[in-house]
Motif scaffolding. Structure first.
Motif, short mmCIF file in Angstrom:
data_model
loop_
_atom_site.label_atom_id
_atom_site.label_comp_id
_atom_site.label_asym_id
_atom_site.label_seq_id
_atom_site.Cartn_x
_atom_site.Cartn_y
_atom_site.Cartn_z
N ALA A 186 9.98 7.54 3.29
CA ALA A 186 9.69 8.81 2.61
C ALA A 186 8.25 9.27 2.83
N LEU A 187 7.30 8.33 2.80
CA LEU A 187 5.90 8.77 2.88
C LEU A 187 5.55 9.43 4.20
N PRO A 188 5.88 8.80 5.35
CA PRO A 188 5.57 9.50 6.60
C PRO A 188 6.29 10.85 6.69
N VAL A 189 7.53 10.90 6.25
CA VAL A 189 8.26 12.18 6.33
C VAL A 189 7.57 13.23 5.48
N ILE B 274 0.85 -1.21 0.00
CA ILE B 274 0.00 0.00 0.00
C ILE B 274 0.88 1.25 0.00
N LEU B 275 1.92 1.22 0.80
CA LEU B 275 2.81 2.39 0.83
C LEU B 275 3.49 2.59 -0.52
N ALA B 276 3.87 1.49 -1.17
CA ALA B 276 4.53 1.64 -2.46
C ALA B 276 3.58 2.23 -3.50
N VAL B 277 2.34 1.73 -3.53
CA VAL B 277 1.40 2.26 -4.51
C VAL B 277 1.05 3.71 -4.16
N ALA B 278 0.84 3.98 -2.87
CA ALA B 278 0.55 5.37 -2.48
C ALA B 278 1.76 6.25 -2.82
N GLY B 279 2.95 5.71 -2.65
CA GLY B 279 4.15 6.48 -2.98
C GLY B 279 4.19 6.81 -4.47
N SER B 280 3.77 5.86 -5.28
CA SER B 280 3.72 6.12 -6.72
C SER B 280 2.68 7.20 -7.02
N ALA B 281 1.53 7.07 -6.38
CA ALA B 281 0.44 8.01 -6.68
C ALA B 281 0.74 9.41 -6.16
N ILE B 282 1.26 9.50 -4.95
CA ILE B 282 1.51 10.82 -4.37
C ILE B 282 2.81 11.36 -4.95
N GLY B 283 2.69 12.42 -5.72
CA GLY B 283 3.90 12.94 -6.36
C GLY B 283 3.74 14.40 -6.73
N LEU B 284 4.50 14.81 -7.73
CA LEU B 284 4.41 16.21 -8.16
C LEU B 284 2.99 16.52 -8.62
N GLY B 285 2.29 15.48 -9.07
CA GLY B 285 0.91 15.65 -9.51
C GLY B 285 0.04 16.22 -8.40
N ASN B 286 0.28 15.81 -7.16
CA ASN B 286 -0.58 16.25 -6.05
C ASN B 286 -0.31 17.69 -5.64
N PHE B 287 0.97 18.05 -5.62
CA PHE B 287 1.31 19.35 -5.03
C PHE B 287 1.54 20.44 -6.06
N LEU B 288 1.83 20.06 -7.31
CA LEU B 288 2.05 21.07 -8.34
C LEU B 288 0.96 21.04 -9.42
N ALA C 1 11.91 20.06 -0.58
CA ALA C 1 12.33 18.71 -0.21
C ALA C 1 11.11 17.78 -0.19
N LEU C 2 9.99 18.32 0.26
CA LEU C 2 8.74 17.56 0.25
C LEU C 2 8.43 17.11 -1.18
N LEU C 3 8.54 18.07 -2.11
CA LEU C 3 8.25 17.73 -3.50
C LEU C 3 9.26 16.73 -4.05
N PHE C 4 10.49 16.90 -3.66
CA PHE C 4 11.52 15.98 -4.16
C PHE C 4 11.24 14.55 -3.68
N LEU C 5 10.93 14.42 -2.40
CA LEU C 5 10.63 13.08 -1.86
C LEU C 5 9.41 12.47 -2.54
N ALA C 6 8.37 13.31 -2.69
CA ALA C 6 7.15 12.82 -3.36
C ALA C 6 7.50 12.38 -4.77
#
Ligand code: PFF
Length: 541
Positions: A187-190, A13-27, A364-369
């Motif tokens: 990365a996700l919790p951070v 779940i974290l891996a898929v959420a990690g894929s989904a949560i990215g620059l798309g969400n914040f930019l 850094a948030l965006l970079f991690l995402a």
């Protein structure tokens, strides 16, 4: 060799959420919302989430786990099995390797700007820029579009690109559990914590300019959250549609305008991009599940995590901050999706106490995402080489790295000529809808809805409401076909005939397309070769 597996439910779940949560969400999300009328955008957005995003999430988790059971990690093999070994269907699956490669190439480059900007924030490098124009000059010089007092060439950007690229490859080379899963776990919790800190800081800004109390964070939130039904219907265009005879393109265009089709297309495109569906990435991740692992609840959980990150966190940072400091007029004029993230946000954060720290948090948030998304884009091609050509993981990562490294140079040096946008259209927009349509039809019609529904529920922790059977079989494919047709009519023809391309860009754009076609052809050839090897007695595994 035994297939790799996730360590458990939370890992996948974290891996898929990690894929989904990215620059798309914040930019991309705030950018799209601003460009498409805020509250008018959110209605099609949620409709597309329920009718496209969620069904595709379930479809991909199910096809992925099913295909993994036959030793396939990528779409060609999965489609082949799903469609009863039909000879042609596997070539549609090529899009599921091609698309992620294309997105990976430009996504990693943008990600590297974020790494650069995190360092710049800490060192106060863009502090001399006090308005939009100088921030633009800074970003343009960084990307090599101009030379000025900030940067005199691409060397800095290139260095950050090399680091970013190496980090991505390194993670993928460590594999599913020790690479991808481990990075996402940290990365996700951070990134959630960083996003919450930024959100709280922005929401407590109030109205920072006493001369303009009407510019405040609430006006930004209101812009996004007050549904604006009026913009979804254009009565005059509807009249024109009724008056026009026959089924001409002009008449269809009137219909599109009456329903405000552009906003619907933008919303559907955003749902695809943000959830990482319609591209093959989730198929690959789900192929590392065990046959009886739940997919129904896990898919829903990953999608929900992404939506929280997008509409709550992504929606409560950039837009309210920009409204509070610059007011609606300036925000609505900000053009590209990079404006809000790379120009408006640093300008806003500069004005706060602890500016370097907040600036660093943002980038850094965006970079991690970005990292947790780009590694997912690399995995299909790497897995394809591993499964179908028996390469070792590190070898596969190396081959993938060499090809994409070369392709990245097109984007880096052709940025001014629009190469990145070209990659984004074919990989990140059109490819998603086309692939999504193919897999939905395969799932609900070729594989068959009865089998599909029971496959989806094997080992599942929830029962999905039965009306989703009907949605998956009828509503999702019809919705997708309508979007696909609209894309073709609205963007396809002008695009293919290069109608809106200025003459000096014609050559680079054509070259980019030739490269993309060659890449697709190469992948199709590899699929053909792989199946030929399987058919011959020596190649059989
Ligand atoms: N979902 C990612 C984002 O929102 O930034 C982008 C992405 C990753 C799109 C992986 C597609 C994909 F396969």
């Amino acid at each position: 060799m035994a297939r790799e597996r996730w360590s458990g439910k939370l890992g996948v779940i974290l891996a898929v959420a990690g894929s989904a949560i990215g620059l798309g969400n914040f930019l991309r999300f705030p950018g799209q919302a601003v460009q498409n009328g805020g509250g008018a955008f959110m209605i099609p957005y949620f409709v597309a989430l329920l009718l496209l995003g969620l069904p595709l999430m379930w479809i991909e988790w199910t096809i992925g786990r099913f295909g993994g059971g036959f030793g396939h990690s990528t779409a060609p093999g999965m489609f082949h099995t799903l469609a009863n070994k039909n000879r042609f269907v596997k070539y549609f699956g090529v899009i599921g390797i091609f698309g992620p490669i294309v997105i990976f190439v430009y996504y990693t480059y943008i990600e590297s700007w974020l790494l650069g900007y995190s360092v710049f924030a800490l060192r106060g490098l863009y502090n001399r820029c006090h308005d939009h124009a100088s921030m633009t000059a800074f970003l343009d010089a960084y990307r090599g579009l101009t030379r000025n007092e900030y940067f005199s060439g691409l060397a800095t950007a290139y260095a950050f690109f090399l680091i970013t690229f190496a980090v991505n490859l390194g993670i993928v080379a460590f594999g599913i559990r020790r690479g991808i899963e481990r990075v996402c776990r940290y990365a996700l919790p951070v990134l959630f914590v960083m996003a919450v800190v930024l959100m709280v800081r922005v929401l407590t800004l109030g109205s920072p300019d006493p001369a303009h109390p009407e510019n405040n964070v609430f006006s930004g939130l209101g812009f996004l959250w007050n549904p604006d039904w009026s913009k979804l219907w254009n009565g005059a265009a509807w009249e024109r549609f009724l008056r026009e005879p026959g089924l001409s393109p002009v008449r269809l265009a009137h219909l599109g305008a009456a329903l405000n089709g552009r906003v619907w297309l933008a919303a559907a495109g955003q749902i695809f991009f943000t959830l990482s569906v319609g591209i093959g990435v989730i198929l690959t991740y789900a192929s590392y599940l065990s046959p009886r692992d739940d997919v129904a609840l896990s898919g829903l959980t990953a999608a929900s995590a992404n939506e929280v990150a997008e509409v709550i966190l992504g929606g409560s940072i950039v837009i309210p901050a920009a409204f509070a400091f610059f007011g609606p007029v300036a925000v609505l004029q900000s053009g590209s999706i990079f404006d809000l993230g790379f120009k408006t946000m640093p300008l806003v954060l500069q004005k706060l106490a602890f500016a370097p720290l907040f600036g660093f948090f943002w980038f850094a948030l965006l970079f991690l995402a970005g990292i947790t998304s780009s590694i997912s884009l690399a995995q299909p091609a790497v897995a394809f080489l591993e499964d179908e050509f028996n390469l070792a993981r590190k070898e596969a990562a190396l081959v993938f790295g060499m090809v994409t490294f070369l392709l990245c140079h097109l984007v880096i040096f052709g940025l001014g000529a629009g190469v990145l946008d070209e990659f984004d259209f074919w990989g990140g927009t059109f490819g998603l809808v086309l692939f999504g349509t193919v897999e939905t039809i395969l799932f609900g019609w070729v594989f068959g809805m009865d089998r599909a529904w029971s496959e989806l529920h094997i080992g599942s922790d929830i029962t999905i409401p039965r009306f989703y059977r009907w949605i998956i079989r009828y509503v999702t494919p019809v919705f997708l076909l309508v979007i696909l047709t609209a894309y073709l009519i609205q963007d396809g023809l002008p695009l293919l005939t290069l109608r809106n391309v200025p003459p000096e860009r014609t050559l680079p754009i054509l070259m980019t397309r030739i490269v993309l076609v060659l890449l697709f052809a190469l992948l199709a050839l590899l699929v053909w070769l792989a199946w030929r090897r399987k058919a011959s007695p020596q190649g059989a595994v």
